[in-house]
Design an enzyme around this catalytic site. Structure first.
Site, short mmCIF file in Angstrom:
data_model
loop_
_atom_site.label_atom_id
_atom_site.label_comp_id
_atom_site.label_asym_id
_atom_site.label_seq_id
_atom_site.Cartn_x
_atom_site.Cartn_y
_atom_site.Cartn_z
N GLU A 136 25.13 -28.96 41.55
CA GLU A 136 24.22 -29.07 40.41
C GLU A 136 23.93 -27.70 39.81
O GLU A 136 23.64 -26.75 40.53
CB GLU A 136 22.91 -29.72 40.87
CG GLU A 136 22.44 -30.83 39.97
CD GLU A 136 23.43 -31.99 39.91
OE1 GLU A 136 24.14 -32.10 38.88
OE2 GLU A 136 23.51 -32.78 40.85
N HIS A 137 24.02 -27.63 38.48
CA HIS A 137 23.79 -26.40 37.70
C HIS A 137 24.79 -25.30 38.07
O HIS A 137 24.51 -24.12 37.89
CB HIS A 137 22.34 -25.90 37.87
CG HIS A 137 21.35 -26.76 37.18
ND1 HIS A 137 20.83 -26.45 35.94
CD2 HIS A 137 20.78 -27.94 37.53
CE1 HIS A 137 19.97 -27.40 35.58
NE2 HIS A 137 19.94 -28.31 36.52
N THR A 138 25.94 -25.70 38.56
CA THR A 138 27.02 -24.74 38.86
C THR A 138 28.01 -24.65 37.71
O THR A 138 28.75 -23.66 37.62
CB THR A 138 27.78 -25.17 40.13
OG1 THR A 138 28.16 -26.55 39.98
CG2 THR A 138 26.92 -25.04 41.37
N SER A 159 23.56 -49.08 16.81
CA SER A 159 23.52 -49.22 18.26
C SER A 159 22.97 -50.59 18.63
O SER A 159 22.13 -51.16 17.92
CB SER A 159 22.63 -48.12 18.85
OG SER A 159 22.08 -48.48 20.08
N GLY A 171 19.83 -39.52 34.21
CA GLY A 171 20.66 -38.51 34.85
C GLY A 171 22.07 -38.97 35.10
O GLY A 171 22.79 -38.39 35.93
N SER A 223 24.47 -40.49 29.97
CA SER A 223 24.69 -41.41 28.86
C SER A 223 25.13 -40.66 27.61
O SER A 223 25.90 -41.19 26.79
CB SER A 223 23.42 -42.21 28.58
OG SER A 223 22.33 -41.35 28.28
N GLU A 230 27.22 -31.31 21.88
CA GLU A 230 25.93 -31.39 22.58
C GLU A 230 25.20 -30.05 22.56
O GLU A 230 23.98 -29.99 22.38
CB GLU A 230 26.14 -31.87 24.01
CG GLU A 230 24.84 -32.15 24.75
CD GLU A 230 24.98 -33.17 25.85
OE1 GLU A 230 24.03 -33.32 26.63
OE2 GLU A 230 26.05 -33.82 25.95
N ASP A 235 29.70 -32.98 32.56
CA ASP A 235 29.55 -34.38 32.18
C ASP A 235 30.75 -34.89 31.40
O ASP A 235 31.26 -35.98 31.64
CB ASP A 235 28.28 -34.56 31.35
CG ASP A 235 27.02 -34.22 32.13
OD1 ASP A 235 27.11 -34.09 33.36
OD2 ASP A 235 25.96 -34.08 31.50
#
Length: 358
Positions: A16-18, A50, A105, A108, A141, A153
């Protein structure tokens, strides 16, 4: 002609956060997907709606950051990033449905970006390799939506394979397939959705990234991937030093996890997950008391290990649980959160699914 394209959400098993620190991560794609139906026309405008009941939102093909907000900004960002790459997105009507839970998390946003991107590229007749697609979706993003996420992601959504995890090396952006089928060894992968929602565009994610950059500057390295763990005392700010320690130890845990998975040692994998959660709680400070309770209770009730997954401050906990303890873990977690006054969690079993495609 209607083009149909879909892309999955993801769970990060560990790491995570790497990603924005040029490190390692180990995600899987989820079975849950976002679907896009796209009918191109010559209108010069993309009309997006949507199944959530939102829209239609009209997106000009010359859109610029700030013009579209909310969920449709992820689609608008893809249009903008394609134009930046010299690719003209076609106009038309796009409808979106999804069973990837929003704000949990499970990425999406990347599922939406990659599904919309795949549909637009298909209609435009342009072929791009998956890394190039991931970079376009990430740029959408980062620079259009304003969320400073790494590449994890998008790569996970694009490279996913059934029964496989992905070892991603963010220094050279390579993806290595790793077998991940715990159910073959009598172990279930549970996703425990806390029902506490988060937003990556918030300041906490950006603050963690800035802290890592300051630590890297103190250590004289381009990224924390290059840092020597024994040199952390040279980091001026003690908080920045803790953030860097999480990244360096997490990178090693990812590699150790791959080795354990190669030998189907899910007891070791679970221990690494639990250590990862402790590091995110104490050094990176991205968990919450709610998430801590979920992870701790799962382990106490018989899980081999548990950890928060995703950017933090809400979302899901994942747990590896021996088949015979699945019911007991679910009951213990539900009871603990009820007693603490938190919302009832959604607990589901899942597995590694396939990546984006028609």
């Amino acid at each position: 002609m209607t083009v149909r394209y879909s892309a999955p959400g993801r769970i990060n098993l560990i790491g995570e956060h790497t990603d924005y620190n040029a490190g390692f991560a180990l995600p899987i794609a989820l079975p849950q997907r976002t679907f896009v139906n796209f009918d191109a026309d010559s209108s010069g405008v993309l009309s997006v709606s949507s199944a959530l009941g939102d829209g239609p939102v009209r997106i000009g093909l010359d859109t610029a950051p700030g013009e579209v907000t909310g969920w449709a900004a992820y689609v608008a960002g893809v249009v903008w990033a394609l134009r930046r790459a010299g690719i003209s997105a076609p106009g038309g009507t796009m409808t979106i449905t999804s069973d990837v839970e929003i704000g949990a998390g499970l990425s999406s946003s990347a599922a939406l970006e990659c599904a919309a991107l795949g549909a637009l590229l298909t209609v435009a007749g342009v072929e791009l390799d998956r890394v190039a697609q991931a970079r376009i979706a990430q740029q959408a993003e980062n620079e259009y939506v304003g969320a400073p996420t790494g590449l994890l992601d998008q790569l996970a959504s694009l490279f996913g394979q059934l029964g496989r995890a992905m070892l991603i090396d963010f220094r050279d952006v390579t993806v290595q397939s790793v077998r991940f089928d715990p159910e073959a060894d009598g172990v279930a992968l549970l996703v425990i959705d806390s029902r506490a929602r988060h937003a990556h565009a918030g300041g906490e994610y950006a603050a963690r990234r800035a802290s890592c950059e300051r630590a890297g500057a103190d250590l004289g390295v381009a990224s924390l991937r290059e840092a020597d763990p024994s040199a952390l005392q040279r980091v001026t700010d003690p908080v920045d030093a803790r953030r860097a320690r999480h990244v360096l130890t997490e990178n090693q845990r990812v590699l150790d996890c791959v080795a354990a998975m190669d030998s189907s040692d899910f007891t070791a994998v679970g221990q690494l997950w639990t250590a990862s959660h402790a590091s995110m709680r104490d050094d990176f400070e991205i968990t919450t008391p709610h998430l801590d309770l979920l992870a701790e209770t799962a382990v106490q009730a018989g899980a081999l290990g548990a950890r928060m997954t995703g950017g933090g401050f809400g979302g899901c906990v994942i747990a590896l649980v021996p088949e015979e303890r699945v019911t007991a873990v679910g009951e213990a977690v539900s009871r603990a959160v009820r007693d603490a006054g938190y919302p009832a969690p959604a607990i589901t079993r899942t597995h590694a699914g396939g990546g984006a495609g028609p």
